[in-house]
Motif scaffolding. Structure first.
Motif, PDB file in Angstrom:
ATOM      1  N   TYR A   1       0.936  -1.139   0.011  1.00 38.19           N
ATOM      2  CA  TYR A   1       0.169  -0.003   0.221  1.00 38.19           C
ATOM      3  C   TYR A   1       0.879   1.169   0.003  1.00 38.19           C
ATOM      4  N   SER A   2      -0.061   2.351  -0.276  1.00 41.32           N
ATOM      5  CA  SER A   2       1.227   3.660  -0.589  1.00 41.32           C
ATOM      6  C   SER A   2       1.627   3.889   0.991  1.00 41.32           C
ATOM      7  N   ASN A   3       1.047   3.518   2.269  1.00 38.53           N
ATOM      8  CA  ASN A   3       1.289   3.545   3.359  1.00 38.53           C
ATOM      9  C   ASN A   3       2.616   2.550   3.769  1.00 38.53           C
TER      10      ASN A   3
ATOM     11  N   ILE B   1       1.543   7.479  10.329  1.00 36.62           N
ATOM     12  CA  ILE B   1       2.199   6.205   9.664  1.00 36.62           C
ATOM     13  C   ILE B   1       1.130   5.628   8.464  1.00 36.62           C
ATOM     14  N   GLU B   2      -0.104   5.672   8.932  1.00 33.29           N
ATOM     15  CA  GLU B   2      -1.054   4.940   7.976  1.00 33.29           C
ATOM     16  C   GLU B   2      -1.736   5.945   7.114  1.00 33.29           C
ATOM     17  N   CYS B   3      -1.956   7.222   7.413  1.00 26.57           N
ATOM     18  CA  CYS B   3      -2.643   7.965   6.519  1.00 26.57           C
ATOM     19  C   CYS B   3      -1.770   9.116   5.608  1.00 26.57           C
ATOM     20  N   SER B   4      -0.779   9.412   6.243  1.00 26.19           N
ATOM     21  CA  SER B   4      -0.229  10.612   5.733  1.00 26.19           C
ATOM     22  C   SER B   4       0.574  10.596   4.332  1.00 26.19           C
ATOM     23  N   SER B   5       0.760   9.444   3.778  1.00 24.78           N
ATOM     24  CA  SER B   5       1.174   9.149   2.526  1.00 24.78           C
ATOM     25  C   SER B   5       0.175   9.689   1.581  1.00 24.78           C
ATOM     26  N   CYS B   6      -1.112   9.801   1.874  1.00 20.78           N
ATOM     27  CA  CYS B   6      -2.157  10.551   1.001  1.00 20.78           C
ATOM     28  C   CYS B   6      -2.887  11.715   1.590  1.00 20.78           C
ATOM     29  N   HIS B   7      -2.762  11.834   2.960  1.00 21.44           N
ATOM     30  CA  HIS B   7      -3.602  13.319   3.532  1.00 21.44           C
ATOM     31  C   HIS B   7      -2.573  13.926   4.343  1.00 21.44           C
ATOM     32  N   VAL B   8      -2.364  15.266   4.328  1.00 16.20           N
ATOM     33  CA  VAL B   8      -1.671  16.045   5.222  1.00 16.20           C
ATOM     34  C   VAL B   8      -2.562  16.039   6.445  1.00 16.20           C
TER      35      VAL B   8
ATOM     36  N   ALA C   1      -6.477  17.678   3.116  1.00 13.26           N
ATOM     37  CA  ALA C   1      -6.436  17.932   4.506  1.00 13.26           C
ATOM     38  C   ALA C   1      -7.263  17.035   5.461  1.00 13.26           C
ATOM     39  N   MET C   2      -6.518  16.322   6.300  1.00 11.24           N
ATOM     40  CA  MET C   2      -7.391  15.375   7.221  1.00 11.24           C
ATOM     41  C   MET C   2      -8.514  15.976   7.781  1.00 11.24           C
ATOM     42  N   PRO C   3      -8.203  17.229   8.414  1.00 11.84           N
ATOM     43  CA  PRO C   3      -9.364  17.723   9.043  1.00 11.84           C
ATOM     44  C   PRO C   3     -10.655  17.957   8.254  1.00 11.84           C
TER      45      PRO C   3
ATOM     46  N   ARG D   1     -14.256  16.358   8.393  1.00 12.36           N
ATOM     47  CA  ARG D   1     -15.459  16.834   8.626  1.00 12.36           C
ATOM     48  C   ARG D   1     -16.692  16.627   7.437  1.00 12.36           C
ATOM     49  N   ARG D   2     -16.110  15.704   6.417  1.00 10.17           N
ATOM     50  CA  ARG D   2     -17.051  15.183   5.475  1.00 10.17           C
ATOM     51  C   ARG D   2     -18.001  14.065   6.135  1.00 10.17           C
ATOM     52  N   LEU D   3     -17.516  13.653   7.160  1.00  9.56           N
ATOM     53  CA  LEU D   3     -18.303  12.547   7.505  1.00  9.56           C
ATOM     54  C   LEU D   3     -19.648  13.054   8.062  1.00  9.56           C
TER      55      LEU D   3
ATOM     56  N   GLY E   1     -16.196   3.761  13.373  1.00  9.08           N
ATOM     57  CA  GLY E   1     -17.029   3.180  12.390  1.00  9.08           C
ATOM     58  C   GLY E   1     -16.465   3.321  10.947  1.00  9.08           C
ATOM     59  N   PHE E   2     -16.294   4.501  10.731  1.00  8.54           N
ATOM     60  CA  PHE E   2     -15.833   4.891   9.476  1.00  8.54           C
ATOM     61  C   PHE E   2     -14.194   4.231   9.236  1.00  8.54           C
ATOM     62  N   ILE E   3     -13.406   4.174  10.251  1.00  5.89           N
ATOM     63  CA  ILE E   3     -12.027   3.651  10.096  1.00  5.89           C
ATOM     64  C   ILE E   3     -11.999   2.139   9.874  1.00  5.89           C
TER      65      ILE E   3
ATOM     66  N   ALA F   1     -14.473   0.882   8.039  1.00  9.78           N
ATOM     67  CA  ALA F   1     -15.078   0.822   6.532  1.00  9.78           C
ATOM     68  C   ALA F   1     -13.900   1.127   5.739  1.00  9.78           C
ATOM     69  N   LEU F   2     -12.839   1.768   6.051  1.00  6.61           N
ATOM     70  CA  LEU F   2     -11.668   2.401   5.131  1.00  6.61           C
ATOM     71  C   LEU F   2     -11.288   1.564   3.980  1.00  6.61           C
ATOM     72  N   GLY F   3     -11.389   0.136   4.545  1.00  4.59           N
ATOM     73  CA  GLY F   3     -10.898  -0.981   3.131  1.00  4.59           C
ATOM     74  C   GLY F   3     -11.785  -0.971   2.118  1.00  4.59           C
ATOM     75  N   GLY F   4     -13.217  -0.440   2.443  1.00  5.24           N
ATOM     76  CA  GLY F   4     -14.172  -0.710   1.622  1.00  5.24           C
ATOM     77  C   GLY F   4     -14.007   0.625   0.570  1.00  5.24           C
ATOM     78  N   TYR F   5     -13.422   1.325   0.810  1.00 11.44           N
ATOM     79  CA  TYR F   5     -13.048   2.491  -0.551  1.00 11.44           C
ATOM     80  C   TYR F   5     -12.076   1.696  -1.409  1.00 11.44           C
ATOM     81  N   PRO F   6     -12.442   2.245  -2.623  1.00 10.27           N
ATOM     82  CA  PRO F   6     -11.345   1.491  -3.600  1.00 10.27           C
ATOM     83  C   PRO F   6     -10.084   2.180  -3.746  1.00 10.27           C
ATOM     84  N   TYR F   7      -9.851   3.153  -2.900  1.00  9.61           N
ATOM     85  CA  TYR F   7      -8.600   4.045  -3.056  1.00  9.61           C
ATOM     86  C   TYR F   7      -8.050   4.261  -1.824  1.00  9.61           C
ATOM     87  N   MET F   8      -8.481   3.564  -0.717  1.00  7.33           N
ATOM     88  CA  MET F   8      -7.715   3.684   0.729  1.00  7.33           C
ATOM     89  C   MET F   8      -7.387   2.172   1.185  1.00  7.33           C
ATOM     90  N   PRO F   9      -6.223   2.131   1.849  1.00  7.41           N
ATOM     91  CA  PRO F   9      -6.016   0.778   2.234  1.00  7.41           C
ATOM     92  C   PRO F   9      -6.969   0.461   3.627  1.00  7.41           C
ATOM     93  N   PRO F  10      -7.237  -0.552   4.032  1.00  5.30           N
ATOM     94  CA  PRO F  10      -7.690  -0.960   5.278  1.00  5.30           C
ATOM     95  C   PRO F  10      -6.919  -0.655   6.381  1.00  5.30           C
TER      96      PRO F  10
END
Ligand code: HEC
Length: 445
Positions: A315-317, A370-377, A385-387, A391-393, A410-412, A414-423
């Motif tokens: 994965y990207s991370n 470690i897990e998110c910052s390869s794609c989100h600042v 930007a993560m914040p 807020r979109r949730l 709950g969102f975390i 479900a992360l693996g369900g997104y086609p572009y995010m690793p679980p």
């Protein structure tokens, strides 16, 4: 795992992307310019037009300085930035393709010495020998592309490699030929734009006109053929990646490709009709437009590789997502879920290895790094930007903080369900820490 390179607002990936996209100009100029040179040089000898050699001298000096000073520096810049941005990704590539790069560097040495020999022997050795040097350079330089495209394409579509672990299965994958031919044609667009810029520095009106007209024809042909091959390239993409073009690629980048292509074709047509009216400034502007198109295409290529750095493997991370049995590599989710990310990742400050009431937010930040910052600042503004993402949730109105944290958990899940995010990987305490941290930066209340 290695330390994280955190670049505020931009992300390490964008720094790498800027260097790599710039590098396309000198590297593709290098693979293409000499074909134009040998064409002009042959014409100069056959038709006895020695005045054309002035262009060759200037154009090869540009090639020498731009491609072999700035191009070499930015090439090394890619290695440096990629190594710190994604050390495990680079390591994975080196473990598979070290002989690919070694082969490329043989041809690279031919190029690097070849351009000096070509430039400094012009007019000093006999014509036949000089042309031969040009041909050797042109073929040697293009061969570096033949090799590097294999590794580039592997990062997008690794073909049968995940099953077989075989060098050539990964190398000659489904996007190899379309990418190689597309880059081979588009590179002449780059050669042409630079040739026209060089021609503006030539006094002899006949030479200027001849070079500008010829280059513009090469440019139009390269762009139009490249366009057709681009459509073929889109067809050769694996379905999952093609779907992400629709789901992820911003309209701005898609428009960027079309606008820059359109402007360049118009520019070349104009240059062909009125070659003597082109001045240096518009010629440089055309190169900037070219860069805009390159940036857009390369950014989209990077985006559609998500969630992977090497598809079906890592994965990207940098967490290994899938078993690659042929290489003796195992997926890491199980072990991380059991032991905890903060326990197994080596560069975690000691105080954060155990999560407690006092360090939850800090531990959560470490996990996000470690897990998110390869794609989100993680900053308020910047690349995905993560914040803002949090807020979109959609939270229930008037929810308590604890309820919102639970919703983020709950969102975390479900992360693996997104086609572009690793679980998400980690223990449930780590998930809670991450959710608490994400909640804190999103300042929902
Ligand atoms: C491989 C890249 C990648 C990684 C790693 C990644 N994300 Fe994402 N994430 C994305 C992309 C791409 C989007 C879509 C952005 C957009 O729509 O503009 C996204 C969107 C989101 C959203 C908004 C979801 C929505 O429905 O709009 C949230 C929240 C989010 N990510 C959280 C996370 C968290 C938390 C992590 C780490 C555990 C993470 N992401 C890791 C790529 C990634």
């Amino acid at each position: 795992m290695y330390p994280i390179w955190e670049v505020p607002n931009l992300s390490a990936g964008i720094i790498l992307a800027l260097i790599a996209a710039f590098h396309i100009l000198p590297s593709h100029l290098s693979t293409s310019a000499m074909w134009f040179n040998v064409y002009v040089e042959t014409k100069a000898y056959r038709e006895n037009r020695p005045e054309l050699l002035e262009f060759i001298r200037k154009y090869s000096l540009l090639l020498l300085v731009f491609s072999y000073v700035l191009g070499s520096l930015s090439g090394i810049g890619i290695w440096y930035s990629a190594t710190v941005a994604n050390p495990r990704g680079i390591s994975g590539l080196i473990h598979n393709y070290v002989w690919g790069w070694a082969t490329e560097w043989v041809f690279f040495i031919i190029e690097v010495t070849g351009i000096f020999i070509y430039y400094y022997t012009l007019g000093k050795v006999d014509r036949k020998t000089h042309l031969k040097i040009g041909w050797i350079f042109a073929i040697g330089s293009w061969t570096t592309m033949v090799i590097i495209v294999g590794i580039l394409a592997f990062m997008l579509s690794p073909g049968k490699w995940p099953e077989t672990g075989n060098f050539f299965d990964g190398f000659f994958n489904q996007t190899y030929w379309s990418q190689l031919l597309m880059r081979t044609t588009l590179m002449f667009g780059i050669a042409a734009a630079y040739a026209i810029a060089v021609a503006t520095r030539i006094k002899d009106a006949d030479v200027r006109s001849f070079i500008t007209k010829t280059a513009s024809r090469w440019g139009i042909a390269g762009l139009i053929l490249g366009c057709v091959l681009f459509l073929w390239y889109l067809k050769t993409l694996p379905d999952a990646n093609r779907m992400l073009i629709t789901a992820l690629a911003p309209q701005g980048l898609k428009t960027g490709i079309i606008v820059s292509l359109g402007l360049l074709v118009l520019y070349f047509i104009y240059a062909n009709v009125k070659p003597l009216t082109i001045r240096l400034f518009p010629a440089i502007l055309a190169i900037a437009v070219l860069f805009g198109g390159i940036w857009s295409t390369e950014r989209i290529r990077e985006m559609i590789r998500k969630p992977y750095i090497i598809p079906q493997y890592m994965y990207s991370n940098q967490i290994i997502g899938k078993d690659v049995i042929a290489k003796g590599v195992s997926a890491e989710a199980k072990i991380i879920n059991e032991k905890g990310l903060l326990k197994v990742a080596p560069f975690v400050p000691d105080g954060l290895r155990e999560i407690n009431e006092g360090n939850q937010v800090q531990a959560g930040k470490m996990i996000a790094l470690i897990e998110c910052s390869s794609c989100h600042v993680l900053d308020e503004k910047g690349l995905r930007a993560m914040p803002q993402m949090i807020r979109r949730l959609e939270f229930k109105p008037h929810a308590e903080a604890a309820e919102e944290v639970a919703e983020i958990e709950g969102f975390i899940d479900a992360l693996g369900g997104y086609p572009y995010m690793p679980p998400f990987v980690g223990t449930s305490a780590e998930k809670r820490a991450l959710a608490t941290y994400l909640h804190s930066i999103s300042r929902i209340k």
